[in-house]
Design a protein around this motif. Structure first.
Motif, PDB file in Angstrom:
ATOM      1  N   LEU A  71       0.831  -1.208   0.000  1.00 11.06           N
ATOM      2  CA  LEU A  71       0.000   0.000   0.000  1.00 11.06           C
ATOM      3  C   LEU A  71       0.863   1.256   0.000  1.00 11.06           C
ATOM      4  O   LEU A  71       0.547   2.242  -0.678  1.00 11.06           O
ATOM      5  CB  LEU A  71      -0.938  -0.016   1.196  1.00 11.06           C
ATOM      6  CG  LEU A  71      -2.064  -1.061   1.137  1.00 11.06           C
ATOM      7  CD1 LEU A  71      -2.811  -1.123   2.466  1.00 11.06           C
ATOM      8  CD2 LEU A  71      -3.030  -0.753  -0.007  1.00 11.06           C
ATOM      9  N   LEU A  72       1.963   1.236   0.762  1.00 10.79           N
ATOM     10  CA  LEU A  72       2.885   2.380   0.759  1.00 10.79           C
ATOM     11  C   LEU A  72       3.503   2.560  -0.623  1.00 10.79           C
ATOM     12  O   LEU A  72       3.621   3.688  -1.125  1.00 10.79           O
ATOM     13  CB  LEU A  72       3.982   2.188   1.803  1.00 10.79           C
ATOM     14  CG  LEU A  72       3.596   2.442   3.258  1.00 10.79           C
ATOM     15  CD1 LEU A  72       4.731   2.050   4.192  1.00 10.79           C
ATOM     16  CD2 LEU A  72       3.229   3.905   3.470  1.00 10.79           C
ATOM     17  N   GLY A  73       3.891   1.444  -1.242  1.00  8.50           N
ATOM     18  CA  GLY A  73       4.461   1.523  -2.583  1.00  8.50           C
ATOM     19  C   GLY A  73       3.470   2.059  -3.591  1.00  8.50           C
ATOM     20  O   GLY A  73       3.826   2.859  -4.474  1.00  8.50           O
ATOM     21  N   LEU A  74       2.217   1.648  -3.455  1.00  3.94           N
ATOM     22  CA  LEU A  74       1.173   2.149  -4.346  1.00  3.94           C
ATOM     23  C   LEU A  74       0.972   3.651  -4.139  1.00  3.94           C
ATOM     24  O   LEU A  74       0.816   4.413  -5.109  1.00  3.94           O
ATOM     25  CB  LEU A  74      -0.129   1.396  -4.082  1.00  3.94           C
ATOM     26  CG  LEU A  74      -1.301   1.676  -5.023  1.00  3.94           C
ATOM     27  CD1 LEU A  74      -0.950   1.298  -6.459  1.00  3.94           C
ATOM     28  CD2 LEU A  74      -2.545   0.912  -4.568  1.00  3.94           C
ATOM     29  N   PHE A  75       0.997   4.069  -2.876  1.00  2.00           N
ATOM     30  CA  PHE A  75       0.853   5.494  -2.565  1.00  2.00           C
ATOM     31  C   PHE A  75       1.991   6.300  -3.179  1.00  2.00           C
ATOM     32  O   PHE A  75       1.762   7.337  -3.816  1.00  2.00           O
ATOM     33  CB  PHE A  75       0.818   5.684  -1.053  1.00  2.00           C
ATOM     34  CG  PHE A  75       0.876   7.123  -0.611  1.00  2.00           C
ATOM     35  CD1 PHE A  75      -0.226   7.948  -0.719  1.00  2.00           C
ATOM     36  CD2 PHE A  75       2.053   7.647  -0.086  1.00  2.00           C
ATOM     37  CE1 PHE A  75      -0.174   9.272  -0.330  1.00  2.00           C
ATOM     38  CE2 PHE A  75       2.117   8.975   0.318  1.00  2.00           C
ATOM     39  CZ  PHE A  75       0.998   9.788   0.199  1.00  2.00           C
ATOM     40  N   LEU A  93      11.498  -0.889  -2.576  1.00  2.00           N
ATOM     41  CA  LEU A  93      11.503  -1.435  -1.218  1.00  2.00           C
ATOM     42  C   LEU A  93      10.078  -1.595  -0.720  1.00  2.00           C
ATOM     43  O   LEU A  93       9.689  -2.653  -0.215  1.00  2.00           O
ATOM     44  CB  LEU A  93      12.289  -0.507  -0.287  1.00  2.00           C
ATOM     45  CG  LEU A  93      12.344  -0.906   1.189  1.00  2.00           C
ATOM     46  CD1 LEU A  93      13.105  -2.225   1.359  1.00  2.00           C
ATOM     47  CD2 LEU A  93      13.009   0.196   2.019  1.00  2.00           C
ATOM     48  N   PHE A  94       9.302  -0.534  -0.859  1.00  2.00           N
ATOM     49  CA  PHE A  94       7.874  -0.573  -0.520  1.00  2.00           C
ATOM     50  C   PHE A  94       7.147  -0.848  -1.839  1.00  2.00           C
ATOM     51  O   PHE A  94       6.645   0.065  -2.490  1.00  2.00           O
ATOM     52  CB  PHE A  94       7.435   0.757   0.090  1.00  2.00           C
ATOM     53  CG  PHE A  94       8.229   1.139   1.306  1.00  2.00           C
ATOM     54  CD1 PHE A  94       7.829   0.724   2.564  1.00  2.00           C
ATOM     55  CD2 PHE A  94       9.382   1.908   1.194  1.00  2.00           C
ATOM     56  CE1 PHE A  94       8.547   1.076   3.689  1.00  2.00           C
ATOM     57  CE2 PHE A  94      10.103   2.261   2.313  1.00  2.00           C
ATOM     58  CZ  PHE A  94       9.687   1.842   3.564  1.00  2.00           C
ATOM     59  N   ASN A  95       7.101  -2.113  -2.194  1.00  2.99           N
ATOM     60  CA  ASN A  95       6.787  -2.499  -3.563  1.00  2.99           C
ATOM     61  C   ASN A  95       5.299  -2.812  -3.750  1.00  2.99           C
ATOM     62  O   ASN A  95       4.742  -3.656  -3.048  1.00  2.99           O
ATOM     63  CB  ASN A  95       7.616  -3.736  -3.928  1.00  2.99           C
ATOM     64  CG  ASN A  95       7.732  -3.938  -5.418  1.00  2.99           C
ATOM     65  OD1 ASN A  95       6.786  -3.721  -6.156  1.00  2.99           O
ATOM     66  ND2 ASN A  95       8.906  -4.360  -5.853  1.00  2.99           N
ATOM     67  N   PRO A  96       4.627  -2.165  -4.707  1.00  4.90           N
ATOM     68  CA  PRO A  96       3.213  -2.471  -4.972  1.00  4.90           C
ATOM     69  C   PRO A  96       2.984  -3.927  -5.361  1.00  4.90           C
ATOM     70  O   PRO A  96       1.876  -4.452  -5.205  1.00  4.90           O
ATOM     71  CB  PRO A  96       2.860  -1.531  -6.128  1.00  4.90           C
ATOM     72  CG  PRO A  96       3.876  -0.442  -6.075  1.00  4.90           C
ATOM     73  CD  PRO A  96       5.129  -1.069  -5.553  1.00  4.90           C
ATOM     74  N   PHE A  97       4.028  -4.605  -5.854  1.00  6.94           N
ATOM     75  CA  PHE A  97       3.871  -5.998  -6.269  1.00  6.94           C
ATOM     76  C   PHE A  97       3.656  -6.937  -5.091  1.00  6.94           C
ATOM     77  O   PHE A  97       3.292  -8.103  -5.293  1.00  6.94           O
ATOM     78  CB  PHE A  97       5.080  -6.447  -7.099  1.00  6.94           C
ATOM     79  CG  PHE A  97       4.991  -6.052  -8.542  1.00  6.94           C
ATOM     80  CD1 PHE A  97       4.274  -6.829  -9.448  1.00  6.94           C
ATOM     81  CD2 PHE A  97       5.589  -4.889  -8.986  1.00  6.94           C
ATOM     82  CE1 PHE A  97       4.170  -6.457 -10.773  1.00  6.94           C
ATOM     83  CE2 PHE A  97       5.500  -4.509 -10.313  1.00  6.94           C
ATOM     84  CZ  PHE A  97       4.781  -5.296 -11.210  1.00  6.94           C
TER      85      PHE A  97
END
Length: 369
Positions: free
Chosen positions: A277-281, A302-306
């Motif tokens: 969620l952080l990666g998506l943000f 690192l904060f990966n949406p995948f």
């Protein structure tokens, strides 16, 4: 204060603006005012103002760049997007000084050696802008803020780029900014993971108040030092804050250590959800915002949406796609390590990097325990 609530937020201080109709006399003086740093995010990097003092007309006013109106429609969306209009305000110096003394923030003054015609032109330019469209500008963290606006206004009237970095700097913007939050780990971590590649460029732009104060000590105009007098109006009483475990890297290590040691599938998936969620943000902000500092943010590796895709395939129990996405995320994580290996905030994100590697490598590719 009427219907307007003005506030300086992330580099911004609260003031009510007003206009001065007085014309400065032969005795007028102009100086750059530098305000020291403080713990709140809006005060983390200090502040720059420009003061005009004239004993003949009893004028003593400070102009400040960086005010905005909380009542602006869609305020938060526009703030995040980077098209919120900021503006210049003015304040009696006595009020200005009192507010910063009350906040226990240092106040430094550097008087400029400018001929009276230049002082008048500078005062008129800024004062007249209070009631014109020039009052407004689109704020940029590095390129257009309270410090750069003062620099531009002074350089404009002296018909030169006297106030500027004299040579390319060896440090990056990220390295320059990093020490300002040394005593606030979580804020420092947040700043570094939301910033993208722009802050890794060489810091060739003079944009921080304390750096401007140092630079002014060496600036010359017409063959003479631009600054004739430097004085400390107020020196803040700095106290070393006590160690705060809840605002330290040790808190992060403990929390991540618990996730690793418990080896609980549900807890691991909650952690992956937060990362995703952080990666998506970060990805959406990079596409949405005009702030160049958040563009091309490699911290999404690192904060990966995948991670969200990985969880979806776990839910679908698709073993083949789980394997592929898992190893794809690991590959991106390796690339991330290569990218941050020489970055100033590597130690801050190292616990997250190690945790991600451990959890991914031991994550089973089926739903059996």
């Amino acid at each position: 204060m009427g219907k307007k609530l003005l506030s300086f937020l992330f580099l911004i201080v609260f003031f009510q603006g007003f206009s001065q109709d007085l014309q400065v006399s032969e005795n007028a003086k102009v100086s750059i005012i530098t305000i020291g740093t403080a713990s709140p995010s809006y005060a983390l990097y200090g502040h720059t103002g420009i003061r005009f003092k004239d004993i003949t007309t009893n004028l003593d006013v400070v102009f400040n760049y960086g005010a905005f109106d909380f009542e602006t429609p869609n305020f938060m969306l526009r703030f995040v997007k980077g098209d919120l209009q900021y503006f210049v305000t003015s304040n009696p110096f006595a009020d200005f000084e009192y507010s910063y003394r009350h906040e226990n923030r240092s106040i430094y003054e550097q008087e400029l050696d400018l001929p009276i015609d230049k002082i008048r032109l500078l005062y008129n330019n800024i004062n007249n802008s209070l009631t014109s469209d020039e009052r407004f500008y689109t704020y940029k963290f590095i390129d257009k803020n309270c410090t750069t606006m003062v620099i531009d206004k002074v350089n404009e009237v002296i018909d030169s780029k006297a106030i500027d970095f004299q040579k390319p700097q060896e440090q990056t913007y990220r390295s320059v900014l990093f020490p300002y939050a040394n005593e606030q780990f979580l804020q420092q971590l947040g700043i570094n993971i939301i910033f993208g590649t722009k802050v890794d460029e060489k810091a060739t732009k003079l944009f921080l108040p304390l750096d401007l104060m140092e630079q002014l000590k060496t600036v010359k105009y017409n063959g003479k030092p631009l600054v004739t007098r430097t004085s400390t109006i107020f020196e803040a009483q700095k106290e070393t804050p006590p160690f705060n475990f809840f605002d330290s890297i040790y808190l992060l290590i403990v929390l991540l250590g618990i996730i690793v040691l418990l080896n609980n599938r549900k807890l691991t998936f909650v952690y992956f959800s937060i990362l995703g969620l952080l990666g998506l943000f970060f990805s959406l902000i990079g596409l949405y915002s005009f702030h160049e500092e958040v563009l091309w943010n490699y911290n999404v590796l690192l904060f990966n949406p995948f991670y969200l895709v990985l969880l979806y395939f776990f839910y679908r129990n698709n073993v083949q796609k789980i394997k592929r996405v898992k190893w794809f995320i690991l590959l991106l994580l390796v690339i991330y390590v290569i990218l941050v290996i020489n970055k100033v905030y590597l130690i801050s994100v190292l616990p997250i990097i190690l945790t991600n590697f451990i959890l991914l490598l031991r994550t089973k590719t089926n739903q059996s325990k």
